[in-house]
Design a protein around this motif. Sequence first.
Motif, short mmCIF file in Angstrom:
data_model
loop_
_atom_site.label_atom_id
_atom_site.label_comp_id
_atom_site.label_asym_id
_atom_site.label_seq_id
_atom_site.Cartn_x
_atom_site.Cartn_y
_atom_site.Cartn_z
N MET A 1 0.87 -1.18 0.00
CA MET A 1 0.00 0.00 0.00
C MET A 1 0.91 1.23 0.00
N ASP A 2 0.70 2.13 -0.94
CA ASP A 2 1.58 3.29 -0.97
C ASP A 2 1.05 4.40 -0.08
N ARG A 3 1.94 5.23 0.36
CA ARG A 3 1.60 6.27 1.33
C ARG A 3 0.69 7.34 0.75
N LEU A 4 0.84 7.64 -0.53
CA LEU A 4 -0.02 8.64 -1.15
C LEU A 4 -1.48 8.19 -1.13
N SER A 5 -1.71 6.93 -1.44
CA SER A 5 -3.08 6.40 -1.38
C SER A 5 -3.63 6.48 0.03
N ALA A 6 -2.79 6.17 1.00
CA ALA A 6 -3.21 6.23 2.40
C ALA A 6 -3.59 7.66 2.78
N ILE A 7 -2.83 8.62 2.30
CA ILE A 7 -3.13 10.04 2.59
C ILE A 7 -4.43 10.45 1.92
N GLN A 8 -4.64 10.01 0.69
CA GLN A 8 -5.88 10.34 -0.01
C GLN A 8 -7.10 9.75 0.70
N VAL A 9 -6.98 8.51 1.14
CA VAL A 9 -8.09 7.87 1.85
C VAL A 9 -8.33 8.57 3.18
N PHE A 10 -7.28 8.88 3.90
CA PHE A 10 -7.42 9.59 5.17
C PHE A 10 -8.17 10.91 4.97
N ALA A 11 -7.76 11.69 3.99
CA ALA A 11 -8.42 12.98 3.73
C ALA A 11 -9.89 12.78 3.38
N GLN A 12 -10.19 11.76 2.60
CA GLN A 12 -11.58 11.50 2.22
C GLN A 12 -12.41 11.08 3.43
N VAL A 13 -11.83 10.29 4.33
CA VAL A 13 -12.54 9.89 5.55
C VAL A 13 -12.87 11.13 6.38
N VAL A 14 -11.91 12.02 6.52
CA VAL A 14 -12.15 13.25 7.29
C VAL A 14 -13.24 14.08 6.63
N GLU A 15 -13.17 14.26 5.33
CA GLU A 15 -14.13 15.09 4.62
C GLU A 15 -15.52 14.45 4.58
N SER A 16 -15.58 13.13 4.53
CA SER A 16 -16.86 12.43 4.48
C SER A 16 -17.47 12.24 5.87
N GLY A 17 -16.61 12.20 6.86
CA GLY A 17 -17.10 12.01 8.22
C GLY A 17 -17.31 10.55 8.61
N SER A 18 -17.00 9.63 7.69
CA SER A 18 -17.12 8.21 8.02
C SER A 18 -16.30 7.37 7.05
N PHE A 19 -15.90 6.21 7.53
CA PHE A 19 -15.17 5.28 6.68
C PHE A 19 -16.05 4.75 5.57
N ALA A 20 -17.30 4.45 5.89
CA ALA A 20 -18.22 3.87 4.90
C ALA A 20 -18.45 4.82 3.73
N LYS A 21 -18.70 6.09 4.02
CA LYS A 21 -18.94 7.06 2.95
C LYS A 21 -17.69 7.28 2.12
N ALA A 22 -16.55 7.37 2.79
CA ALA A 22 -15.29 7.55 2.06
C ALA A 22 -15.00 6.35 1.18
N ALA A 23 -15.19 5.16 1.73
CA ALA A 23 -14.94 3.93 0.97
C ALA A 23 -15.83 3.87 -0.26
N GLU A 24 -17.10 4.21 -0.11
CA GLU A 24 -18.02 4.19 -1.23
C GLU A 24 -17.57 5.16 -2.32
N LYS A 25 -17.18 6.36 -1.92
CA LYS A 25 -16.76 7.36 -2.88
C LYS A 25 -15.49 6.95 -3.62
N LEU A 26 -14.60 6.23 -2.92
CA LEU A 26 -13.33 5.84 -3.51
C LEU A 26 -13.36 4.45 -4.15
N GLY A 27 -14.50 3.78 -4.05
CA GLY A 27 -14.61 2.45 -4.64
C GLY A 27 -13.85 1.39 -3.87
N LEU A 28 -13.77 1.54 -2.57
CA LEU A 28 -13.09 0.58 -1.70
C LEU A 28 -14.08 -0.05 -0.75
#
Length: 77
Positions: A1-28
Motif C-alpha cells: 500500500m503506498d503512502r499517497l493512497s493512504a493520505i488520499q483515503v485519510f483525507a476522504q474519511v475526514v471530509e466524508s465524516g465516516s469510513f463507509a462514505k469515504a470507501a463508497e466514494k473511492l470504490g473501496l
Amino acid sequence: MDRLSAIQVFAQVVESGSFAKAAEKLGLSTSAASRHVAEPETHLQTRLLNRTTRRVSLTESGQAFYERAVQLLADLE
C-alpha cells in the motif's frame, strides 16, 4: 500500500465524516479504507482519528496531519 493512497483515503474519511462514505466514494471496501488509514497511524506511531460506532473525529495530531495532507494533495494536483 503506498503512502499517497493512504493520505488520499485519510483525507476522504475526514471530509466524508465516516469510513463507509469515504470507501463508497473511492470504490473501496470499508475495511480497506480502515487499513489505509491505519498505515500512516502506524508509521507516525500516533492515532489520527477517534473512532466510534457513529462518528469519526480528528485527534490533535490528526488535525495537523490533515492540514498537511490537504496541502500536499493540492500541490500534487
